[in-house]
Every structure is written in structure tokens, then in C-alpha cells.
Design an enzyme around this catalytic site. Structure first.
Site, PDB file in Angstrom:
ATOM      1  N   HIS A  56      -8.705  16.932  -9.640  1.00 20.32           N
ATOM      2  CA  HIS A  56      -9.639  17.303 -10.704  1.00 20.32           C
ATOM      3  C   HIS A  56     -10.512  18.465 -10.238  1.00 20.32           C
ATOM      4  O   HIS A  56     -10.718  18.662  -9.027  1.00 20.32           O
ATOM      5  CB  HIS A  56     -10.524  16.124 -11.070  1.00 20.32           C
ATOM      6  N   GLU A  58     -13.674  18.800 -10.224  1.00 15.19           N
ATOM      7  CA  GLU A  58     -14.813  18.364  -9.407  1.00 15.19           C
ATOM      8  C   GLU A  58     -14.390  18.090  -7.963  1.00 15.19           C
ATOM      9  O   GLU A  58     -15.118  18.447  -7.026  1.00 15.19           O
ATOM     10  CB  GLU A  58     -15.439  17.079  -9.972  1.00 15.19           C
ATOM     11  N   CYS A  86     -15.230  11.968 -14.471  1.00 19.83           N
ATOM     12  CA  CYS A  86     -14.642  10.634 -14.596  1.00 19.83           C
ATOM     13  C   CYS A  86     -15.225   9.735 -13.493  1.00 19.83           C
ATOM     14  O   CYS A  86     -15.976  10.183 -12.630  1.00 19.83           O
ATOM     15  CB  CYS A  86     -13.120  10.710 -14.472  1.00 19.83           C
ATOM     16  N   CYS A  89     -14.331  10.951  -9.907  1.00 20.81           N
ATOM     17  CA  CYS A  89     -15.129  12.092  -9.466  1.00 20.81           C
ATOM     18  C   CYS A  89     -16.582  11.694  -9.234  1.00 20.81           C
ATOM     19  O   CYS A  89     -17.213  12.179  -8.293  1.00 20.81           O
ATOM     20  CB  CYS A  89     -15.022  13.221 -10.482  1.00 20.81           C
TER      21      CYS A  89
END
Length: 147
Positions: A56, A58, A86, A89
Site C-alpha cells: 500500500h 502508506e 486501512c 496501515c
């Protein structure tokens, strides 16, 4: 003197990263990490390219920022991300001890707030910065995928 480095300014940079993800066929989430009004990390989703569900924006930003700083903690740093992080993360951000998270669009289905994820107690969260722009990019991405 007016400081040009506002949350909106940095979120626009994160949106540029999200556009880069969009162009690569990745879900368009972009992130940057800032310290002292300086961008030290830029990233976007790479889950398709890397065949990695943890890639992701992040997660990529946390790693890049830690490498830049030479340590695992992101104290005094701000993460700007176009979509609410999410739960995965949020967990990584918790452990990084990041000082501030600014996100654009909320994620009513998979966002850390809906899923019960927690951040470090000292982390400040700012929601909704350029949320419409971030949400519109996501909508455009999924509309094109459905054609």
C-alpha cells in the site's frame, strides 16, 4: 509571512502520486511523508506491480521515510494520504509513532476507523483534506475498470 505549505498543498502532492498509481493500473492511492515542510518520501500503491498485498502507498511511504531518516520512528513527521488508511496501515503507522496523519477521502468499508484500528496515542489525525478530489479519482478508476 504566509506559509504556503498547507495541508492542501501537501495533499495535492499526494494526489499526484495517486494519479501515478492510476496510470499504472493500481488503485489510485498516493502518500507522502513530510518533516519540517520538506517531502522526504513519496509513494503510491504498488500491490499489482509487486504482487504484494502489503504494498500500500502508506507502507511504501513509511519504509522510504524511515530509510531517509535512518531510523524506524517517524516522530515529527506527517503522512499525507489520499484515502483513509486501512487497518494494516494503521498498525504500521502506530508502530512508526508518526506524529500526524492527514487523509483525503474516508473509506467507509475498509478504513481503520470503521475496522477499529488504532493509532499511537500521540498521533494527530486530520480528515477530509481535498476529499472530493481523492474520491473522484477513485470513482473514475473503478468506473474505467468496469467498462
Amino acid at each position: 509571512m504566509i506559509n504556503p505549505f498547507t495541508d492542501e498543498y501537501f495533499m495535492k502532492r499526494a494526489l499526484q502520486e495517486a494519479e501515478a498509481a492510476f496510470e499504472k493500473g493500481e488503485i489510485p492511492v498516493g502518500a507522502i511523508v513530510v518533516v519540517d515542510d520538506r517531502i522526504i518520501a513519496r509513494s503510491h500503491n504498488l500491490t499489482e506491480l509487486l504482487h504484494d498485498v502489503t504494498a500500500h502507498a502508506e507502507m511504501q511511504a513509511i519504509t522510504a521515510a524511515a530509510n531517509f531518516l535512518g531510523g524506524k520512528y517517524l516522530k515529527d513527521c506527517t503522512l499525507y494520504v489520499t484515502l483513509e488508511p486501512c487497518q494494516m496501515c494503521a498498525g504500521a503507522l502506530y508502530w512508526s509513532q508518526i506524529s500526524k496523519i492527514v487523509f483525503g477521502a474516508s473509506d467507509a468499508h475498509r478504513g481503520f476507523e470503521k475496522m477499529g484500528g488504532q493509532l499511537h496515542p500521540k498521533t494527530t489525525v486530520v480528515r477530509g483534506i481535498l476529499a472530493d478530489e481523492a474520491a473522484d479519482l477513485m470513482k473514475r478508476f473503478f468506473a474505467e475498470r468496469r467498462k
